[in-house]
Enzyme design. Structure first.
Site, PDB file in Angstrom:
ATOM      1  N   ASP A  66       0.819  -1.209   0.000  1.00 22.87           N
ATOM      2  CA  ASP A  66       0.000   0.000   0.000  1.00 22.87           C
ATOM      3  C   ASP A  66       0.857   1.265   0.000  1.00 22.87           C
ATOM      4  O   ASP A  66       0.490   2.269  -0.608  1.00 22.87           O
ATOM      5  CB  ASP A  66      -0.929  -0.001   1.214  1.00 22.87           C
ATOM      6  CG  ASP A  66      -2.028  -1.053   1.101  1.00 22.87           C
ATOM      7  OD1 ASP A  66      -2.264  -1.537  -0.027  1.00 22.87           O
ATOM      8  OD2 ASP A  66      -2.634  -1.390   2.134  1.00 22.87           O
ATOM      9  N   ARG A 148       4.486  18.284  26.579  1.00 24.97           N
ATOM     10  CA  ARG A 148       3.185  18.427  27.230  1.00 24.97           C
ATOM     11  C   ARG A 148       2.068  18.127  26.225  1.00 24.97           C
ATOM     12  O   ARG A 148       2.334  17.693  25.113  1.00 24.97           O
ATOM     13  CB  ARG A 148       3.064  19.841  27.822  1.00 24.97           C
ATOM     14  CG  ARG A 148       4.050  20.072  28.971  1.00 24.97           C
ATOM     15  CD  ARG A 148       3.948  21.481  29.519  1.00 24.97           C
ATOM     16  NE  ARG A 148       4.427  22.485  28.580  1.00 24.97           N
ATOM     17  CZ  ARG A 148       5.700  22.779  28.365  1.00 24.97           C
ATOM     18  NH1 ARG A 148       6.648  22.119  29.034  1.00 24.97           N
ATOM     19  NH2 ARG A 148       6.048  23.713  27.508  1.00 24.97           N
ATOM     20  N   ASP A 167      -2.702  13.967  21.524  1.00 26.81           N
ATOM     21  CA  ASP A 167      -1.363  13.769  20.965  1.00 26.81           C
ATOM     22  C   ASP A 167      -1.301  14.147  19.490  1.00 26.81           C
ATOM     23  O   ASP A 167      -0.216  14.231  18.917  1.00 26.81           O
ATOM     24  CB  ASP A 167      -0.930  12.304  21.120  1.00 26.81           C
ATOM     25  CG  ASP A 167      -0.517  11.967  22.544  1.00 26.81           C
ATOM     26  OD1 ASP A 167      -0.448  12.895  23.374  1.00 26.81           O
ATOM     27  OD2 ASP A 167      -0.259  10.782  22.824  1.00 26.81           O
ATOM     28  N   THR A 178      -9.470   3.255   6.844  1.00 21.81           N
ATOM     29  CA  THR A 178      -9.013   1.947   7.325  1.00 21.81           C
ATOM     30  C   THR A 178      -7.519   1.943   7.637  1.00 21.81           C
ATOM     31  O   THR A 178      -6.939   0.879   7.857  1.00 21.81           O
ATOM     32  CB  THR A 178      -9.322   0.861   6.281  1.00 21.81           C
ATOM     33  OG1 THR A 178      -8.846   1.284   5.002  1.00 21.81           O
ATOM     34  CG2 THR A 178     -10.811   0.586   6.195  1.00 21.81           C
ATOM     35  N   TYR A 180      -4.481   4.812   9.534  1.00 18.62           N
ATOM     36  CA  TYR A 180      -4.134   5.340  10.853  1.00 18.62           C
ATOM     37  C   TYR A 180      -5.387   5.713  11.651  1.00 18.62           C
ATOM     38  O   TYR A 180      -5.481   5.463  12.857  1.00 18.62           O
ATOM     39  CB  TYR A 180      -3.227   6.554  10.662  1.00 18.62           C
ATOM     40  CG  TYR A 180      -2.516   7.062  11.887  1.00 18.62           C
ATOM     41  CD1 TYR A 180      -2.624   6.427  13.130  1.00 18.62           C
ATOM     42  CD2 TYR A 180      -1.697   8.189  11.803  1.00 18.62           C
ATOM     43  CE1 TYR A 180      -1.955   6.905  14.236  1.00 18.62           C
ATOM     44  CE2 TYR A 180      -1.022   8.678  12.903  1.00 18.62           C
ATOM     45  CZ  TYR A 180      -1.157   8.038  14.118  1.00 18.62           C
ATOM     46  OH  TYR A 180      -0.482   8.525  15.208  1.00 18.62           O
ATOM     47  N   SER A 181      -6.369   6.302  10.976  1.00 16.81           N
ATOM     48  CA  SER A 181      -7.597   6.715  11.666  1.00 16.81           C
ATOM     49  C   SER A 181      -8.280   5.541  12.354  1.00 16.81           C
ATOM     50  O   SER A 181      -8.732   5.658  13.501  1.00 16.81           O
ATOM     51  CB  SER A 181      -8.554   7.380  10.668  1.00 16.81           C
ATOM     52  OG  SER A 181      -9.788   7.680  11.272  1.00 16.81           O
ATOM     53  N   SER A 183      -6.894   2.784  13.411  1.00 11.73           N
ATOM     54  CA  SER A 183      -6.068   2.367  14.549  1.00 11.73           C
ATOM     55  C   SER A 183      -6.266   3.285  15.748  1.00 11.73           C
ATOM     56  O   SER A 183      -6.094   2.865  16.891  1.00 11.73           O
ATOM     57  CB  SER A 183      -4.587   2.354  14.145  1.00 11.73           C
ATOM     58  OG  SER A 183      -4.355   1.415  13.120  1.00 11.73           O
TER      59      SER A 183
END
Length: 285
Positions: A66, A148, A167, A178, A180-181, A183
């Site tokens: 991919d 921080r 983060d 399907t 990084y989002s 995950s």
């Protein structure tokens, strides 16, 4: 007809397939040209930089996973891309290695169909102009090494959506839902849906959840922090470091990606086989 070929040169199997493909194309009297690094590894004099390849070919062939397909797509402009899976997951690459010749032959004959995919365009004002970056999967702004928790301020069409202490923030297309989002807890979205999803990464609030919005919305993001630098990544590649309160505008790009479709491949089956969607423990389904 001429093909532009891009290889994941770290995979020996991809190099082997490329050699077989070249022999087959030459036997068919079909032209080809390699991306520069691919040409070096394959030992071919027929090469061009990836940025120029789309002006010298009619279609692309991506030999890899991919990631290779994403890299190829960024430079394909509107040319069709044949994705051959020589990677680990192969969620975006439509064809198996065994299907390679049949897929390429369909493109030669003009009997193929296209899956059109929307891209994101991220722009950042810099030195009196806008730096622009494209992404098929996602645009991600992260806290990086900032010690921080910064606040990511998000506006939709100029109206405040929220200020997320997290983060990072992921803006994903339906294609990238399907990746990084997902995950990070985002929803799976059918590929042709005209939406984006905004997914916070490890938010410091129990009430914060991903939100799905129309892909006609214009998204503005800035990072509220007293100091630090914050990575802006597009499809997993670092594009630049952002200063506090520097504004990133994300919108639907006018440039679409045209992936050659595998008519024997069903999206629901891909979810079940690649992501084990809905599979129970010890299930034979």
């Amino acid at each position: 007809m001429k093909f532009g070929i891009v290889i994941n040169v770290s995979r020996e199997r991809a190099l082997e397939l490329a050699r077989k493909l070249v022999s087959w194309l030459e036997a068919q009297g079909i032209g080809y040209i390699f991306e520069t690094l691919s040409a070096e590894r394959i030992g071919s004099a027929l090469s061009a930089p990836i940025e120029e390849l789309n002006t010298q070919c009619d279609a692309f062939i991506s030999l890899g996973g991919d990631g290779t397909l994403l890299f190829t797509s960024q430079h394909s402009v509107t040319k069709p891309v044949v994705g051959i899976n020589v990677g680990y997951l192969g969620f975006l690459t439509e064809f198996t290695q065994e299907e390679m010749f049949d897929a390429v032959e369909k493109v030669i004959k003009g009997t193929y169909t296209i899956h059109t995919r929307t891209q994101l365009e991220a722009s950042v004002p810099a030195d009196g102009r806008n730096e622009q970056f494209l992404a098929l999967n996602d645009v991600v702004i992260e806290k990086g090494t900032y010690p921080r928790i910064p606040a990511f301020v998000i506006k939709l069409d100029g109206e405040l959506l929220s200020s997320y202490r997290a983060d990072g923030i992921i803006i994903a297309t339906s294609t990238g839902s399907t990746a990084y989002s997902m995950s990070a807890g985002g929803p799976i979205i059918a590929p042709k849906s005209s939406v984006f999803v905004i997914t916070p990464i490890c938010p410091h609030m129990l009430t914060v959840r991903p939100i799905v919005i129309s892909d006609e919305k214009i998204i503005e993001i800035s990072v509220e922090a007293p100091d630090g630098e914050f990575p802006l990544n597009c499809d997993g590649h670092l594009r630049r470091m952002l200063e506090p309160m520097e504004r990133v505008t994300v919108r639907k790009s006018i440039r679409l990606i045209n992936l050659v479709a595998n008519e024997n491949r069903d999206y629901c089956e891909v979810l079940r086989t690649k992501l084990l969607w809905g599979r129970e423990h010890n299930s034979g389904l």
